[in-house]
Scaffold this active site. Structure first.
Site, PDB file in Angstrom:
ATOM      1  N   HIS A 144      37.456  37.018  39.173  1.00 14.53           N
ATOM      2  CA  HIS A 144      38.360  38.077  38.718  1.00 14.53           C
ATOM      3  C   HIS A 144      39.163  38.552  39.912  1.00 14.53           C
ATOM      4  CE1 HIS A 144      39.701  41.433  36.122  1.00 14.53           C
ATOM      5  NE2 HIS A 144      39.763  42.096  37.269  1.00 14.53           N
ATOM      6  N   CYS A 145      40.478  38.398  39.831  1.00 18.53           N
ATOM      7  CA  CYS A 145      41.353  38.728  40.953  1.00 18.53           C
ATOM      8  C   CYS A 145      42.064  40.044  40.665  1.00 18.53           C
ATOM      9  CB  CYS A 145      42.376  37.611  41.181  1.00 18.53           C
ATOM     10  SG  CYS A 145      43.453  37.902  42.602  1.00 18.53           S
ATOM     11  N   PRO A 146      41.738  41.120  41.386  1.00 17.95           N
ATOM     12  CA  PRO A 146      42.447  42.389  41.152  1.00 17.95           C
ATOM     13  C   PRO A 146      43.899  42.348  41.597  1.00 17.95           C
ATOM     14  CG  PRO A 146      40.980  42.590  43.038  1.00 17.95           C
ATOM     15  CD  PRO A 146      40.711  41.245  42.440  1.00 17.95           C
ATOM     16  N   GLY A 192      45.618  41.207  38.627  1.00 20.63           N
ATOM     17  CA  GLY A 192      45.289  42.000  37.451  1.00 20.63           C
ATOM     18  C   GLY A 192      44.773  41.200  36.286  1.00 20.63           C
ATOM     19  N   ASN A 193      44.023  40.132  36.543  1.00 27.28           N
ATOM     20  CA  ASN A 193      43.529  39.304  35.454  1.00 27.28           C
ATOM     21  C   ASN A 193      42.413  38.416  35.980  1.00 27.28           C
ATOM     22  OD1 ASN A 193      43.268  38.194  32.939  1.00 27.28           O
ATOM     23  ND2 ASN A 193      45.306  37.288  32.853  1.00 27.28           N
TER      24      ASN A 193
END
Length: 388
Positions: A191-193, A196-197
């Site tokens: 999960h890559c902040p 945003g997804n």
């Protein structure tokens, strides 16, 4: 004149007419608006443009990422490119523009694409799976239910499928449940902040394109800004005068210097993962690299060729989305039209008369005799007819 007999009608035999109340207006049944599936989606996601765009609920870092890219690139095109075009070549803004377009498009595709979310089991499917897992009899106290895992063989390698208690499904191979998005994602990478997804099966190629093109753009801007300041500092002006004459270049230099190393390192790490056909989740857990203690375990998903692995990860066909977020939710209310019963005034009068008699304690009066109108014509004999 022909004789006719009439029977007199008793006026008391007629029931007193009761005023009929006006018919009640039935409430209008307004049909419910058909809802789409993204409106009742159970995961922690946000949808825009009628379900066409999907992002994580915690996507506050995405505007920061987009803002840094737009700010740095905008300062470069406004303050550095005119000087470099005048003193070097006009190809610099063209190259920078191509890289900038690649970065923006790949970032938006990574952020707004379904990463490979698996739909949750329906109540019927979940109940069927629970029956298979739990003890069907429950009579034996020493009975232990089997572990909530299944084993499948992939390229002569045993792979365990874990049961997801949230989605009520056995996760397919390389699938993991994201705690931030609350979804099971197929070929879950991480999960890559910053985007945003989640990064999974359907948007990994866009994510890889984004970080590689961003590393090229950052290095390109860093080199051009350094060249710009070096040319301005020539002729005895010095670096301080060059920074004073172009303060925006100093800001670009600081941003690019602290970000280029991390972006280049991230691009190199994911290039290794693509060549080995691994995911970040598998590499951290050491599922196939021997970090978990199993030294003889090999990657069952690898094609034993870097070129084949790269083509499989980056150049394969785009899998379809499985959640059908723009589909319509089936209607739950099965409204069946029933025949309408109409009360006749006569029957209503009878009911009223019986009700009044019961309340007064007297027996109900007999129903009124039917209204009969007898029209009698005298029989005319053949003789009279013939003589007439």
């Amino acid at each position: 004149m022909k004789n006719r007999e009439y029977q007199q009608i008793d006026p008391q035999a007629l029931a007193t007419p009761t005023p009929t109340p006006p018919p009640r207006s039935l409430p209008e049944h307004k049909p419910r608006r058909a809802r789409r599936k993204w409106e009742v989606f159970p995961g922690k996601n946000r949808f825009y443009c009628d379900g066409r765009i999907i992002v994580a609920r915690q996507s506050g870092v995405l505007p920061l990422t987009l803002g840094l890219i737009l700010l740095t690139s905008g300062l470069f095109f406004i303050f550095d490119c005119p000087f470099l075009v005048k003193h070097l070549t006009s190809c610099i803004p063209a190259i920078g523009g191509v890289l900038f377009v690649f970065v923006i498009i790949s970032l938006l595709q990574t952020s707004f694409t379904d990463p490979g979310i698996l739909p949750r089991a329906t109540p019927e499917e979940a109940a069927d799976i629970e029956k298979q897992i739990d003890n069907p009899t429950g009579s034996s106290s020493s009975y232990r239910p089997p572990p909530r895992t299944k084993e499948v063989v992939i390229n002569q390698q045993v792979v365990k499928l874990k049961y997801c208690f949230t989605c009520k499904i056995f996760r397919p191979p390389r699938t993991s449940h994201c705690s931030l998005c609350d979804n099971c994602v197929e070929r879950f990478d991480h999960h890559c902040p910053w985007v945003g997804n989640c990064v999974g099966k359907r948007n990994y190629r866009f994510f890889y394109t984004f970080i590689v093109s961003l590393s090229f753009l950052t290095a390109f801007i860093f080199g051009c800004v350094t060249t710009h300041l070096a040319l301005r500092s020539q002729g005895g002006n010095g670096l301080v005068n060059a920074l004073q004459s172009s303060p925006a270049s100093a800001l670009e230099l600081v941003v690019c210097f602290f970000s280029v190393w991390s972006i280049l390192g991230l691009s190199g790490f994911h290039t290794y993962l693509v060549a080995a056909n691994l995911t970040t989740n598998e590499d951290i857990k050491g599922s196939w690299s021997g970090k978990s203690g199993n030294e003889d375990v090999g990657n069952p998903y690898s094609y034993n060729s870097m070129i084949k692995n790269c083509c499989s990860v980056l150049c394969g066909p785009m899998p379809p989305s499985l959640i059908d977020r723009r589909g319509f939710v089936p209607s739950d209310d099965s409204v069946q039209t029933s025949p309408v019963e109409i009360e006749l005034p006569a029957a209503k009068n009878d009911i009223n008369m019986v009700g009044r008699a019961v309340t007064s304690g007297r027996p109900p009066p007999p129903p009124p005799p039917p209204l009969v109108v007898t029209l009698q014509q005298p029989a005319i004999s053949m003789q009279n007819h013939s003589t007439a």
